[in-house]
Write an enzyme that holds these catalytic residues in place. Structure first.
Site, PDB file in Angstrom:
ATOM      1  N   GLY A   1     -19.394  39.470-113.157  1.00  0.00           N
ATOM      2  CA  GLY A   1     -20.357  40.315-113.851  1.00  0.00           C
ATOM      3  C   GLY A   1     -19.705  40.939-115.070  1.00  0.00           C
ATOM      4  O   GLY A   1     -18.469  41.009-115.159  1.00  0.00           O
TER       5      GLY A   1
ATOM      6  N   GLN B   1     -18.505  47.360-121.367  1.00  0.00           N
ATOM      7  CA  GLN B   1     -17.125  46.874-121.264  1.00  0.00           C
ATOM      8  C   GLN B   1     -16.651  46.172-122.521  1.00  0.00           C
ATOM      9  O   GLN B   1     -15.448  46.027-122.730  1.00  0.00           O
ATOM     10  CB  GLN B   1     -16.998  45.917-120.071  1.00  0.00           C
ATOM     11  CG  GLN B   1     -17.175  46.615-118.739  1.00  0.00           C
ATOM     12  CD  GLN B   1     -17.129  45.628-117.593  1.00  0.00           C
ATOM     13  OE1 GLN B   1     -18.130  44.999-117.279  1.00  0.00           O
ATOM     14  NE2 GLN B   1     -15.970  45.464-116.973  1.00  0.00           N
TER      15      GLN B   1
ATOM     16  N   CYS C   1     -12.582  45.214-110.940  1.00  0.00           N
ATOM     17  CA  CYS C   1     -13.277  45.406-112.215  1.00  0.00           C
ATOM     18  C   CYS C   1     -12.397  44.883-113.335  1.00  0.00           C
ATOM     19  O   CYS C   1     -11.196  45.163-113.364  1.00  0.00           O
ATOM     20  CB  CYS C   1     -13.560  46.897-112.435  1.00  0.00           C
ATOM     21  SG  CYS C   1     -14.433  47.238-113.977  1.00  0.00           S
ATOM     22  N   LEU C   2     -13.004  44.142-114.246  1.00  0.00           N
ATOM     23  CA  LEU C   2     -12.243  43.607-115.384  1.00  0.00           C
ATOM     24  C   LEU C   2     -11.701  44.732-116.259  1.00  0.00           C
ATOM     25  O   LEU C   2     -10.745  44.521-116.995  1.00  0.00           O
ATOM     26  CB  LEU C   2     -13.132  42.669-116.209  1.00  0.00           C
ATOM     27  CG  LEU C   2     -13.590  41.398-115.466  1.00  0.00           C
ATOM     28  CD1 LEU C   2     -14.616  40.641-116.305  1.00  0.00           C
ATOM     29  CD2 LEU C   2     -12.400  40.506-115.126  1.00  0.00           C
TER      30      LEU C   2
ATOM     31  N   HIS D   1     -22.626  47.895-109.508  1.00  0.00           N
ATOM     32  CA  HIS D   1     -21.356  48.089-110.233  1.00  0.00           C
ATOM     33  C   HIS D   1     -21.595  47.995-111.749  1.00  0.00           C
ATOM     34  O   HIS D   1     -21.077  48.812-112.513  1.00  0.00           O
ATOM     35  CB  HIS D   1     -20.360  47.026-109.737  1.00  0.00           C
ATOM     36  CG  HIS D   1     -19.064  46.946-110.456  1.00  0.00           C
ATOM     37  ND1 HIS D   1     -17.848  47.231-109.851  1.00  0.00           N
ATOM     38  CD2 HIS D   1     -18.751  46.595-111.735  1.00  0.00           C
ATOM     39  CE1 HIS D   1     -16.872  47.064-110.738  1.00  0.00           C
ATOM     40  NE2 HIS D   1     -17.388  46.669-111.888  1.00  0.00           N
ATOM     41  N   GLU D   2     -22.407  47.021-112.166  1.00  0.00           N
ATOM     42  CA  GLU D   2     -22.666  46.840-113.611  1.00  0.00           C
ATOM     43  C   GLU D   2     -23.525  47.977-114.172  1.00  0.00           C
ATOM     44  O   GLU D   2     -23.290  48.448-115.295  1.00  0.00           O
ATOM     45  CB  GLU D   2     -23.352  45.496-113.875  1.00  0.00           C
ATOM     46  CG  GLU D   2     -22.624  44.254-113.395  1.00  0.00           C
ATOM     47  CD  GLU D   2     -21.163  44.209-113.740  1.00  0.00           C
ATOM     48  OE1 GLU D   2     -20.744  44.863-114.715  1.00  0.00           O
ATOM     49  OE2 GLU D   2     -20.422  43.534-113.013  1.00  0.00           O
TER      50      GLU D   2
ATOM     51  N   HIS E   1     -21.519  50.890-115.002  1.00  0.00           N
ATOM     52  CA  HIS E   1     -20.873  50.795-116.323  1.00  0.00           C
ATOM     53  C   HIS E   1     -21.818  51.313-117.418  1.00  0.00           C
ATOM     54  O   HIS E   1     -21.385  52.033-118.318  1.00  0.00           O
ATOM     55  CB  HIS E   1     -20.508  49.349-116.653  1.00  0.00           C
ATOM     56  CG  HIS E   1     -19.234  48.860-116.034  1.00  0.00           C
ATOM     57  ND1 HIS E   1     -18.016  49.467-116.246  1.00  0.00           N
ATOM     58  CD2 HIS E   1     -18.989  47.809-115.219  1.00  0.00           C
ATOM     59  CE1 HIS E   1     -17.072  48.795-115.587  1.00  0.00           C
ATOM     60  NE2 HIS E   1     -17.632  47.783-114.958  1.00  0.00           N
TER      61      HIS E   1
HETATM   62  O1  GNR Z   1     -15.480  40.142-111.432  1.00  0.00           O
HETATM   63  C1  GNR Z   1     -15.805  41.136-110.788  1.00  0.00           C
HETATM   64  N1  GNR Z   1     -15.719  41.118-109.433  1.00  0.00           N
HETATM   65  C2  GNR Z   1     -16.255  42.108-108.623  1.00  0.00           C
HETATM   66  C3  GNR Z   1     -15.875  42.129-107.285  1.00  0.00           C
HETATM   67  C4  GNR Z   1     -16.399  43.078-106.439  1.00  0.00           C
HETATM   68  C5  GNR Z   1     -17.299  44.001-106.913  1.00  0.00           C
HETATM   69  C6  GNR Z   1     -17.667  44.009-108.239  1.00  0.00           C
HETATM   70  C7  GNR Z   1     -17.153  43.055-109.088  1.00  0.00           C
HETATM   71  S1  GNR Z   1     -17.650  43.041-110.749  1.00  0.00           S
HETATM   72  C8  GNR Z   1     -16.233  42.363-111.499  1.00  0.00           C
HETATM   73  C9  GNR Z   1     -16.452  42.155-112.987  1.00  0.00           C
HETATM   74  C10 GNR Z   1     -16.656  43.494-113.637  1.00  0.00           C
HETATM   75  O2  GNR Z   1     -15.795  44.297-113.848  1.00  0.00           O
HETATM   76  N2  GNR Z   1     -17.893  43.814-113.929  1.00  0.00           N
HETATM   77  O3  GNR Z   1     -18.156  45.037-114.447  1.00  0.00           O
HETATM   78 NI    NI Z   2     -16.586  46.331-113.781  1.00  0.00          NI
END
Ligand code: GNR
Ligand code: NI
Length: 168
Positions: free
Chosen positions: A46, A51, A92-93, A134-135, A138
């Site tokens: 995601g 980001q 999270c990236l 999660h997104e 952000h």
């Molecule tokens: O790549 C991602 N893996 C992930 C694993 C568990 C819960 C959420 C994520 S999202 C993350 C990519 C990211 O940072 N998206 O904002």
């Molecule tokens: Ni993230």
């Protein structure tokens, strides 16, 4: 198409609350394509516009193994369908290298627009529900580390700051 730079915690720009997308244009679709390329290259499942330092309410996801199922959510709104929480080790990236358990509602309904500006709703569970929440965090300037203890968050921040200093 182009890959974009991903901001990393504790960059204050990650705390920006994104504004609604007014109309979905060719520029929006070009940003979406660059975000998908950036997400696939990372690789991640995601990516939220926040980001990549674009403070508009849009995000992309792809939960497939082979980049075959890109999903786009513009101006997403969620409703919790089942208050039961599920735990998952999130990454999270923007917080590279750290994985910690986060609890979130297991089932949600999302209303959003697609890359043509068309409105749709969907019900999500499992990893899709986790990732979408999660997104959207952000887009609201939140990170998964905000759910951790202050001690854990500080440790992660100090380690990332050290890596970032070494890189600079
Ligand atoms: O790549 C991602 N893996 C992930 C694993 C568990 C819960 C959420 C994520 S999202 C993350 C990519 C990211 O940072 N998206 O904002
Ligand atoms: Ni993230």
């Amino acid at each position: 198409m182009a890959t974009l730079e991903i901001l990393e915690f504790p960059d204050p720009r990650l705390r920006t609350v994104a504004s609604p997308v007014g109309s979905v244009t060719d520029a929006t679709r070009s940003l979406i394509d660059d975000m998908l390329e950036t997400m696939y290259a990372a690789p991640g499942i995601g990516l939220a516009a926040t980001q990549v330092d674009v403070h508009e309410r849009l995000l992309v996801m792809d939960l497939s193994d082979d980049q075959s199922a890109p999903m786009v959510f513009i101006n997403p709104e969620i409703e919790v369908l089942d208050p039961e929480l599920g735990e998952y080790d999130e990454g999270c990236l923007s917080v590279p290298g750290f994985y910690e358990t986060v609890n979130r509602p297991r089932r949600i309904r999302v209303s959003a627009q697609d890359r043509n500006g068309e409105h749709f709703t969907d019900e999500l569970e499992g990893l899709a529900a986790i990732c979408l929440q999660h997104e959207i965090d952000h887009l609201d300037g939140k990170l998964f580390v905000d759910y951790l203890s202050p001690l854990k968050r500080t440790r992660i921040r100090k380690k990332l700051e050290k890596t970032q200093r070494r890189r600079a």
